[in-house]
Write a protein that holds these residues in place. Sequence first.
Motif, PDB file in Angstrom:
ATOM      1  N   LEU A 124      -5.669  -0.760   7.688  1.00 27.23           N
ATOM      2  CA  LEU A 124      -4.445  -0.070   7.281  1.00 27.23           C
ATOM      3  C   LEU A 124      -4.659   0.754   6.009  1.00 27.23           C
ATOM      4  N   GLU A 125      -5.379   0.210   5.060  1.00 23.96           N
ATOM      5  CA  GLU A 125      -5.575   0.937   3.803  1.00 23.96           C
ATOM      6  C   GLU A 125      -6.333   2.247   4.033  1.00 23.96           C
ATOM      7  N   GLU A 126      -7.343   2.208   4.883  1.00 19.52           N
ATOM      8  CA  GLU A 126      -8.101   3.432   5.183  1.00 19.52           C
ATOM      9  C   GLU A 126      -7.210   4.474   5.863  1.00 19.52           C
ATOM     10  N   LYS A 127      -6.390   4.038   6.823  1.00 18.22           N
ATOM     11  CA  LYS A 127      -5.506   4.970   7.541  1.00 18.22           C
ATOM     12  C   LYS A 127      -4.477   5.576   6.591  1.00 18.22           C
ATOM     13  N   LEU A 128      -3.867   4.749   5.765  1.00 18.17           N
ATOM     14  CA  LEU A 128      -2.838   5.249   4.856  1.00 18.17           C
ATOM     15  C   LEU A 128      -3.422   6.149   3.776  1.00 18.17           C
ATOM     16  N   VAL A 154     -10.049  15.006  10.825  1.00 15.60           N
ATOM     17  CA  VAL A 154      -9.377  14.289  11.902  1.00 15.60           C
ATOM     18  C   VAL A 154      -9.594  12.793  11.732  1.00 15.60           C
ATOM     19  N   ASN A 155      -8.530  12.040  11.952  1.00 12.73           N
ATOM     20  CA  ASN A 155      -8.606  10.586  12.002  1.00 12.73           C
ATOM     21  C   ASN A 155      -7.766  10.165  13.194  1.00 12.73           C
ATOM     22  N   SER A 156      -7.872   8.903  13.592  1.00 10.17           N
ATOM     23  CA  SER A 156      -7.087   8.429  14.734  1.00 10.17           C
ATOM     24  C   SER A 156      -6.609   7.010  14.466  1.00 10.17           C
ATOM     25  N   ASN A 157      -5.835   6.493  15.410  1.00 10.14           N
ATOM     26  CA  ASN A 157      -5.350   5.119  15.284  1.00 10.14           C
ATOM     27  C   ASN A 157      -6.357   4.102  15.822  1.00 10.14           C
ATOM     28  N   ARG A 158      -7.609   4.483  15.922  1.00 10.85           N
ATOM     29  CA  ARG A 158      -8.669   3.546  16.296  1.00 10.85           C
ATOM     30  C   ARG A 158      -8.949   2.639  15.100  1.00 10.85           C
ATOM     31  N   TYR A 188      -6.030   8.045   4.079  1.00 13.61           N
ATOM     32  CA  TYR A 188      -6.309   9.315   4.747  1.00 13.61           C
ATOM     33  C   TYR A 188      -5.028  10.143   4.841  1.00 13.61           C
ATOM     34  N   ILE A 189      -3.960   9.556   5.372  1.00 14.57           N
ATOM     35  CA  ILE A 189      -2.692  10.276   5.548  1.00 14.57           C
ATOM     36  C   ILE A 189      -2.149  10.749   4.197  1.00 14.57           C
ATOM     37  N   ALA A 190      -2.211   9.891   3.192  1.00 14.95           N
ATOM     38  CA  ALA A 190      -1.667  10.224   1.878  1.00 14.95           C
ATOM     39  C   ALA A 190      -2.413  11.359   1.199  1.00 14.95           C
ATOM     40  N   SER A 191      -3.627  11.636   1.635  1.00 15.72           N
ATOM     41  CA  SER A 191      -4.413  12.677   0.977  1.00 15.72           C
ATOM     42  C   SER A 191      -4.002  14.092   1.398  1.00 15.72           C
ATOM     43  N   PHE A 192      -3.066  14.217   2.349  1.00 12.15           N
ATOM     44  CA  PHE A 192      -2.621  15.523   2.841  1.00 12.15           C
ATOM     45  C   PHE A 192      -1.155  15.790   2.509  1.00 12.15           C
ATOM     46  N   GLU A 193      -0.813  17.065   2.364  1.00 11.69           N
ATOM     47  CA  GLU A 193       0.586  17.462   2.210  1.00 11.69           C
ATOM     48  C   GLU A 193       1.319  17.367   3.550  1.00 11.69           C
ATOM     49  N   THR A 194       0.603  17.683   4.630  1.00 18.88           N
ATOM     50  CA  THR A 194       1.194  17.708   5.972  1.00 18.88           C
ATOM     51  C   THR A 194       0.243  17.042   6.950  1.00 18.88           C
ATOM     52  N   ILE A 195       0.817  16.239   7.846  1.00 20.23           N
ATOM     53  CA  ILE A 195       0.049  15.581   8.905  1.00 20.23           C
ATOM     54  C   ILE A 195       0.501  16.124  10.254  1.00 20.23           C
ATOM     55  N   LEU A 196      -0.461  16.501  11.087  1.00 23.06           N
ATOM     56  CA  LEU A 196      -0.206  16.845  12.487  1.00 23.06           C
ATOM     57  C   LEU A 196      -0.599  15.622  13.294  1.00 23.06           C
ATOM     58  N   THR A 197       0.309  15.152  14.147  1.00 24.10           N
ATOM     59  CA  THR A 197       0.035  13.903  14.848  1.00 24.10           C
ATOM     60  C   THR A 197       0.754  13.843  16.189  1.00 24.10           C
ATOM     61  N   ASN A 198       0.241  12.990  17.058  1.00 24.96           N
ATOM     62  CA  ASN A 198       0.915  12.657  18.309  1.00 24.96           C
ATOM     63  C   ASN A 198       1.005  11.135  18.441  1.00 24.96           C
ATOM     64  N   SER A 199       0.979  10.463  17.309  1.00 30.24           N
ATOM     65  CA  SER A 199       0.998   9.004  17.257  1.00 30.24           C
ATOM     66  C   SER A 199       2.278   8.531  16.569  1.00 30.24           C
ATOM     67  N   LEU A 243       0.820  -1.211   0.000  1.00 28.41           N
ATOM     68  CA  LEU A 243       0.000   0.000   0.000  1.00 28.41           C
ATOM     69  C   LEU A 243       0.859   1.268   0.000  1.00 28.41           C
ATOM     70  N   PHE A 244       2.027   1.211   0.626  1.00 34.95           N
ATOM     71  CA  PHE A 244       2.886   2.394   0.688  1.00 34.95           C
ATOM     72  C   PHE A 244       3.349   2.808  -0.706  1.00 34.95           C
ATOM     73  N   GLN A 245       3.764   1.841  -1.490  1.00 40.35           N
ATOM     74  CA  GLN A 245       4.222   2.138  -2.852  1.00 40.35           C
ATOM     75  C   GLN A 245       3.093   2.767  -3.663  1.00 40.35           C
ATOM     76  N   LYS A 246       1.930   2.185  -3.565  1.00 40.37           N
ATOM     77  CA  LYS A 246       0.767   2.663  -4.309  1.00 40.37           C
ATOM     78  C   LYS A 246       0.358   4.074  -3.870  1.00 40.37           C
ATOM     79  N   LEU A 247       0.226   4.290  -2.561  1.00 39.45           N
ATOM     80  CA  LEU A 247      -0.293   5.562  -2.056  1.00 39.45           C
ATOM     81  C   LEU A 247       0.749   6.675  -2.045  1.00 39.45           C
ATOM     82  N   ARG A 248       2.014   6.310  -1.957  1.00 38.04           N
ATOM     83  CA  ARG A 248       3.067   7.332  -1.979  1.00 38.04           C
ATOM     84  C   ARG A 248       3.069   8.077  -3.311  1.00 38.04           C
TER      85      ARG A 248
END
Length: 194
Positions: free
Chosen positions: A104-108, A96-100, A110-121, A53-58
Amino acid sequence: IAWGVGADLDDSEKDTTYPLGDFFDAFDEVGTRIIQKEDHHHWVPCASCMSPLFQKLRATKPTRSIGIYEHLRVPLTPHLGGGGRIRAKYFGKYPVNSNRGNNLEEKLAYIASFETILTNSYHGVYWATLLGRKVVCFAFKNGLFTFRHAPSYFGNGGLDAALEQAVVYPDPLEESRAANLGFYTDMLGKYGDL
């Protein structure tokens, strides 16, 4: 064998490397995601980097500017507050999304759709970095100061300064995969007959 393990050590120390001492002495072999001062442990980040998924979404282009990926047990959004001023300035109706959960595909995606991620995870930082995104970390524990590919950290300069300092690393996915494959090969060579 410990593989891709992390640890939170003495909270008073905000160093980028940690002396692990006897923390992992019960293991015959240690592959840890912690950048450390000792050289008798291997740097082996989380094996989730091996997902295709990383290769695809990156390769996908971000469609949004800034997103929040927060820790389930320590929500980040209350710290972006001041009556909602920071949220309104940067996010409008902030996504907003979380590690709930465990999709994995949904989380990645989501993250890939942004230029910048703010996180504490941990995985928010790690996965966003692997996807070639900028990351601002709101560290609430010292294990978030142990990344080989360090994020920008929210601090005294505020969010503007942290966003300005955030960078995209050139090859974190390849480096992380190589570390995991190398550790696998080493362990197979040493313990493959067991």
